[in-house]
Design a protein around this motif. Structure first.
Motif: not given
Length: 474
Positions: A71-89
């Motif tokens: 599964v491809t990971v597109h991005d690592v972003v922050e939301h509310g000061g916390k990181p989360c992964l954006v991946m292939e669905y």
């Protein structure tokens, strides 16, 4: 707590909660900048500095891997000061869910899933990445037959510092390698064992160490190399005996494991002679370590395609993914391919290739008549996945005539800078500026309006849109 329609990092709009586990929750979301569907994973223990660092590392490590069966990971972003992964669905179900609902799965399906996952893990190992949590929960199966490994959340690239407390065992206990359960660091060979445990669980309906509610007892069984006797007496069982050895040095590498699974699905002899201890009958053979009784393991019969022993060759098979609905086509592909929903119900019949009768043709068919070549089939190429410098494609072949076909051939112009590296479900012939693919034995015959598919991976810039020519024999 994230909510529907919430926008993450100014571009990812949450649509539906699709998964929840120990490591966090996963939402289906829409990337409003690129107009595509993605999966956004929120870390469950985001208040922990170690957990925050872990998810950042997960994104960094996983983003290094581009493979059709990871599964491809597109991005690592922050939301509310916390990181989360954006991946292939990937609309899919886990291998664990299938086993829970159906019990032991057919050997052909298990070997095909393992073949695909092993190809991704071999690529990860080549990049210096140890997954560290290969389990039935982290293998995703889509309705079209694609298998992908997910969640490198506890993976660590060789050479990077660990942020995991050394006192904690990382991974799912029932699928850990013995050395990891004993407190040692996970290595490439540990992933090999965990993949074997995953395939064992899918084939037998329970993990190699059985099941228990006592995690300490479970870890002891794993660390001592206790493996329940296999009840499946085929080539896949022999492969599992090799990869589930207690000593990491005696296990095949992931690339060698992939080659073993390739032999299983193609019906070829396994590479390398098994050691003496593995050459005993399956009901007596054991990996190094103690024998585990099956008192606490579910007793369920293996589903079979019919009476008698399984066929030597492992052709494409169908198994229901959702009762009365979707299908999963299992195969042993080197890199794997997702078949379209147009697949016919029977793809396992042998048939000749070419336009003349040969000894192989005579053995595979009931007639020695030279087939008449006609042009009543169509072919359509679709790029299923792409990455820098390469792509994965599938070609759907359909019988557009008024009678059953006994074989087919597809050809198209191929740019000089595009090189096919792997092809499955067909035979490839490359000439200057052109490519020809003839059917494999098991997918040669097409009923009226029936279809099949072959796939390949290729190296080259961009993705092609060639005009395909399909000829067939009636």
């Amino acid at each position: 707590m994230s909510e529907r329609d919430e926008v993450v990092a100014g571009r990812y709009r949450l649509v539906e909660l699709v998964g929840r586990g120990a490591s966090g929750v996963v939402w289906r979301a829409r990337d409003e900048r690129l107009g595509r569907v993605v999966a956004v994973k929120f870390l469950g223990a985001a208040d922990s500095p170690d957990a925050v660092e872990r998810i950042v590392r997960e994104g960094r490590v996983a983003a290094r891997l581009r493979h059709p069966h990871a599964v491809t990971v597109h991005d690592v972003v922050e939301h509310g000061g916390k990181p989360c992964l954006v991946m292939e669905y990937l609309p899919s179900r886990t291998l664990a869910e299938m086993v829970d609902e159906r019990g032991p799965l057919p050997a052909e399906l298990v070997a095909g899933v393992g073949w695909q996952v092993a190809s991704a893990l071999a690529a990860a190992h080549a990049a210096g990445i140890v997954h560290r949590d290969v389990t039935t929960f982290n293998v995703l199966l889509s309705e079209d037959g694609t298998a992908k490994i997910v969640d490198f959340g506890v993976a660590r690239a060789i050479g990077e510092g660990t942020v995991t407390d050394a006192r904690l065992v990382v991974g799912t206990p029932a699928f850990l390698a013995p050395e990891v359960a004993a407190g040692e660091e996970a290595v490439f060979a540990s992933d090999v064992y965990s993949l074997g445990a995953t395939l064992y669980a899918a084939l037998e309906g329970h993990p190699p160490v059985g099941s228990t509610d006592n995690p300490y007892a479970l870890l002891r069984r794993v660390s001592e190399g206790q493996v329940a006797p296999l009840r499946f007496p085929g080539p896949l069982g022999e492969v599992l005996l090799r990869v589930l050895r207690r000593d990491p040095a005696q296990r095949p590498t992931m690339a060698e494991t992939h080659a073993l699974l390739d032999a299983v699905v193609e019906g070829r002899p396994l590479p390398g002679d098994p050691p003496v201890e593995d050459a005993r009958p399956v009901d007596e053979a054991r990996p190094v370590g103690a024998t585990l009784p099956l008192d606490d393991a579910p007793t369920v019969a293996l589903p079979t395609a019919g009476a008698g022993s399984p066929p030597r060759r492992a052709p494409w098979r169908k198994a229901a993914l959702v009762a009365g609905a979707a299908v999963l086509v299992a195969t042993g592909v080197v890199i794997g391919v997702a078949l379209g929903a147009e697949e016919p119900a029977d793809l396992a019949r042998p048939a000749p290739t070419g336009t003349t009768t040969t000894a192989a043709t005579a053995a595979a068919t009931t007639t020695t008549t030279t087939p008449v070549v006609v042009s009543d089939c169509t072919a359509r190429l679709e790029v299923a996945n792409s990455w820098p410098g390469g792509y994965q494609a599938q070609v759907v072949v359909r019988n557009a005539g008024e009678r059953d076909l006994t074989h087919w051939t597809v050809s198209w112009p191929q740019p000089a800078d595009h090189v096919i590296s792997n092809l499955w479900n067909g035979t490839l012939t490359s000439r200057a500026g052109s490519v020809t693919v003839t059917n494999a034995a098991h997918n040669a015959e097409l009923p009226v309006a029936g279809s099949t598919a072959f796939g390949f991976t290729a190296n080259g810039p961009g993705t092609p849109t060639p005009d395909l020519t399909c000829t067939s024999g009636g």
